[in-house]
Design an enzyme around this catalytic site. Structure first.
Site, PDB file in Angstrom:
ATOM      1  N   GLY A 123       0.862  -1.181   0.000  1.00  0.00           N
ATOM      2  CA  GLY A 123       0.000   0.000   0.000  1.00  0.00           C
ATOM      3  C   GLY A 123       0.894   1.225   0.000  1.00  0.00           C
ATOM      4  N   GLY A 158      -0.334   4.295  -0.259  1.00  0.00           N
ATOM      5  CA  GLY A 158      -1.208   5.433   0.040  1.00  0.00           C
ATOM      6  C   GLY A 158      -0.601   6.241   1.170  1.00  0.00           C
ATOM      7  CB  THR A 193      -0.946   4.344   6.330  1.00  0.00           C
ATOM      8  OG1 THR A 193      -2.204   4.946   6.547  1.00  0.00           O
ATOM      9  CG2 THR A 193      -0.362   3.892   7.644  1.00  0.00           C
ATOM     10  CG  ASP A 236      -0.932   1.264  -4.252  1.00  0.00           C
ATOM     11  OD1 ASP A 236      -0.979   1.749  -3.102  1.00  0.00           O
ATOM     12  OD2 ASP A 236      -1.936   1.163  -4.988  1.00  0.00           O
ATOM     13  NE  ARG A 270      -9.853   2.404  13.964  1.00  0.00           N
ATOM     14  CZ  ARG A 270     -10.136   3.141  15.039  1.00  0.00           C
ATOM     15  NH1 ARG A 270     -11.125   2.786  15.846  1.00  0.00           N
ATOM     16  NH2 ARG A 270      -9.452   4.230  15.310  1.00  0.00           N
ATOM     17  CG  ASN A 297      -9.663  -2.879   4.283  1.00  0.00           C
ATOM     18  OD1 ASN A 297      -9.637  -2.533   3.104  1.00  0.00           O
ATOM     19  ND2 ASN A 297      -9.589  -2.010   5.273  1.00  0.00           N
ATOM     20  CG  ASN A 301      -8.332  -0.027  11.001  1.00  0.00           C
ATOM     21  OD1 ASN A 301      -8.133  -0.652  12.035  1.00  0.00           O
ATOM     22  ND2 ASN A 301      -7.855   1.186  10.784  1.00  0.00           N
ATOM     23  NE  ARG A 359      -5.332   8.609  17.108  1.00  0.00           N
ATOM     24  CZ  ARG A 359      -5.754   7.792  16.142  1.00  0.00           C
ATOM     25  NH1 ARG A 359      -6.465   6.726  16.439  1.00  0.00           N
ATOM     26  NH2 ARG A 359      -5.487   8.063  14.877  1.00  0.00           N
ATOM     27  CG  HIS A 361      -7.444   0.255  16.375  1.00  0.00           C
ATOM     28  ND1 HIS A 361      -7.035   1.294  17.158  1.00  0.00           N
ATOM     29  CD2 HIS A 361      -7.334   0.708  15.100  1.00  0.00           C
ATOM     30  CE1 HIS A 361      -6.686   2.319  16.405  1.00  0.00           C
ATOM     31  NE2 HIS A 361      -6.875   1.992  15.151  1.00  0.00           N
TER      32      HIS A 361
HETATM   33  N1  APR Z   1      -2.808  -4.196  -3.145  1.00  0.00           N
HETATM   34  C1  APR Z   1      -1.995  -3.150  -2.903  1.00  0.00           C
HETATM   35  N2  APR Z   1      -2.429  -1.923  -2.640  1.00  0.00           N
HETATM   36  C2  APR Z   1      -3.749  -1.744  -2.603  1.00  0.00           C
HETATM   37  C3  APR Z   1      -4.686  -2.781  -2.841  1.00  0.00           C
HETATM   38  C4  APR Z   1      -4.143  -4.060  -3.116  1.00  0.00           C
HETATM   39  N3  APR Z   1      -4.935  -5.115  -3.358  1.00  0.00           N
HETATM   40  N4  APR Z   1      -5.931  -2.271  -2.724  1.00  0.00           N
HETATM   41  C5  APR Z   1      -5.791  -0.971  -2.420  1.00  0.00           C
HETATM   42  N5  APR Z   1      -4.477  -0.650  -2.357  1.00  0.00           N
HETATM   43  C6  APR Z   1      -3.856   0.637  -2.065  1.00  0.00           C
HETATM   44  C7  APR Z   1      -4.591   1.828  -2.670  1.00  0.00           C
HETATM   45  O1  APR Z   1      -4.309   1.936  -4.069  1.00  0.00           O
HETATM   46  C8  APR Z   1      -4.012   2.973  -1.858  1.00  0.00           C
HETATM   47  O2  APR Z   1      -2.868   3.535  -2.477  1.00  0.00           O
HETATM   48  O3  APR Z   1      -3.862   0.903  -0.664  1.00  0.00           O
HETATM   49  C9  APR Z   1      -3.620   2.303  -0.538  1.00  0.00           C
HETATM   50  C10 APR Z   1      -4.415   2.807   0.663  1.00  0.00           C
HETATM   51  O4  APR Z   1      -4.038   4.128   0.862  1.00  0.00           O
HETATM   52  P1  APR Z   1      -5.023   5.259   1.379  1.00  0.00           P
HETATM   53  O5  APR Z   1      -6.290   5.211   0.598  1.00  0.00           O
HETATM   54  O6  APR Z   1      -4.256   6.533   1.399  1.00  0.00           O
HETATM   55  O7  APR Z   1      -5.387   4.769   2.856  1.00  0.00           O
HETATM   56  P2  APR Z   1      -4.515   4.901   4.179  1.00  0.00           P
HETATM   57  O8  APR Z   1      -4.911   6.155   4.894  1.00  0.00           O
HETATM   58  O9  APR Z   1      -3.089   4.658   3.881  1.00  0.00           O
HETATM   59  O10 APR Z   1      -5.120   3.688   5.038  1.00  0.00           O
HETATM   60  C11 APR Z   1      -4.830   2.348   4.719  1.00  0.00           C
HETATM   61  O11 APR Z   1      -4.762   1.741   7.023  1.00  0.00           O
HETATM   62  O12 APR Z   1      -5.414   2.924   8.922  1.00  0.00           O
HETATM   63  C12 APR Z   1      -5.754   1.927   7.998  1.00  0.00           C
HETATM   64  O13 APR Z   1      -8.160   2.006   7.969  1.00  0.00           O
HETATM   65  C13 APR Z   1      -7.004   2.298   7.244  1.00  0.00           C
HETATM   66  O14 APR Z   1      -7.333   0.145   6.268  1.00  0.00           O
HETATM   67  C14 APR Z   1      -6.865   1.457   6.020  1.00  0.00           C
HETATM   68  C15 APR Z   1      -5.355   1.421   5.792  1.00  0.00           C
END
Ligand code: APR
Length: 313
Positions: free
Chosen positions: A9, A11, A13, A33, A93, A100, A125, A156, A180
């Site tokens: 991922g 994104g 996080t 990703d 969540r 997820n 989550n 927190r 959580h």
């Molecule tokens: N494989 C790889 N990456 C994926 C997949 C997958 N199958 N499906 C989605 N993604 C990527 C998305 O393309 C995106 O870039 O996961 C990333 C998620 O990033 P954000 O949308 O920015 O979410 P983020 O805030 O990072 O949260 C991710 O962490 O805190 C938890 O609840 C939150 O479950 C969530 C996770």
């Protein structure tokens, strides 16, 4: 050979986690990703900060497609799972579970195949149930499948307590156990400011308000951001866990692990104090909880079990 940490991922996080870990200069980082070019772009930008910040960690990105990319997990010492959808205002969540779970399934199978000796840290989550699912699919020993929740929830709690008392956050030591979510179990009795229990420093009604704000900590941020959820503190929490593993610290921090009889519970993942070291979650530390705290933990575990039913495990 340098250590290898894979972050799934790219994104908010995932990218922030990759940044924190690359800057520590103790491992090469691979970001993954599904969005074409995202992981590669984030990785290259991060890599180019190395000469300024003075790290030599190599940072690379991989776009995964149906059949390709997963093999790049090979030889990972640690895999951090952040892929998934994040919450929007009004969502809990638990609302993320079906999506997820599906994403976790694909990755858990890939991790099992390509990085069978890795330590897996899960953040997606609802984290307790998703971590349990990852363990269910990989069948790794419990020491190597760990969820991140307690470090974040405790941070927190520490933030709000330090603000209330007007002291450094470093003076405040706090522990939040359980799941959580709304049923998390902050432990004021084990929470101190410069060694003094906060129960002696803050009136019960005020402390209850701070506990409630801690429980709602994630939702408070989701409400403000409107388009996503927290990522600075979550990625910092992951980095603390990775530090403990990389440096074999034997650090006791709250982590989500499989309970095998500890705290009177069996076969379910929940946040408890865990000793983290080179082998992962090396030991669950059992504290002498009072009746109220035990009941809180049991309620929290029951909430996780409800989600497991929805997941079909
Ligand atoms: N494989 C790889 N990456 C994926 C997949 C997958 N199958 N499906 C989605 N993604 C990527 C998305 O393309 C995106 O870039 O996961 C990333 C998620 O990033 P954000 O949308 O920015 O979410 P983020 O805030 O990072 O949260 C991710 O962490 O805190 C938890 O609840 C939150 O479950 C969530 C996770």
């Amino acid at each position: 050979m340098r250590r290898k940490i894979s972050v799934i991922g790219a994104g908010k996080t995932g990218a922030t986690t990759a940044q924190r870990l690359a800057e520590r200069n103790y491992a090469d980082i691979v970001l993954f990703d599904v969005v074409e070019g995202l992981a590669e772009g984030e990785a290259l930008d991060l890599l180019e900060s190395g000469p300024i910040l003075g790290f030599d960690s190599n940072v690379t990105g991989v776009t995964v497609t149906e059949g390709a990319g997963y093999e790049q997990l090979a030889a990972s010492d640690i895999v951090v799972m952040t892929a998934g959808i994040a919450r929007k205002p009004g969502m809990s969540r638990d609302d993320l579970v079906t999506t997820n779970q599906k994403i976790m399934r694909g990755w858990a199978e890939a991790i099992k195949q390509h990085a069978p000796n890795t330590i897996l840290i899960v953040l997606s989550n609802p984290v307790d149930a998703i971590t349990q699912y990852a363990w269910h699919v990989t069948q790794f020993p419990r020491a190597r499948v760990i969820g991140q929740a307690g470090v974040l929830d405790s941070a927190r709690f520490r933030t709000f307590l330090a603000q209330e008392l007007g002291v450094s956050v470093q003076n405040v030591d706090a522990y939040v156990l359980g799941a959580h979510g709304d049923s998390m179990v902050p432990l004021p009795r084990y929470t101190t400011a410069a060694g003094i229990p906060v129960t002696e420093l803050i009136a019960p009604e005020r402390l209850a308000q701070i506990v409630q704000r801690t429980r709602d900590g994630g939702a408070e941020i989701v409400k403000l951001l409107k388009t996503g959820s927290a990522f600075y503190a979550p990625s910092a929490a992951i980095a603390e866990m990775v530090d403990a593993i990389v440096y074999d610290k034997k650090k006791i921090i709250p982590c989500t692990v499989l309970l095998e009889g500890e705290y009177g519970m069996q076969g379910v993942f929940a946040g408890v104090p865990v000793q983290l070291g080179a082998n992962g979650a090396e030991k669950v530390v059992e504290w002498n909880l009072n009746a109220e705290e035990k009941a809180g933990l049991a309620k929290s575990v029951a909430a996780v079990q409800e989600i497991l039913k929805v997941m079909g495990i």
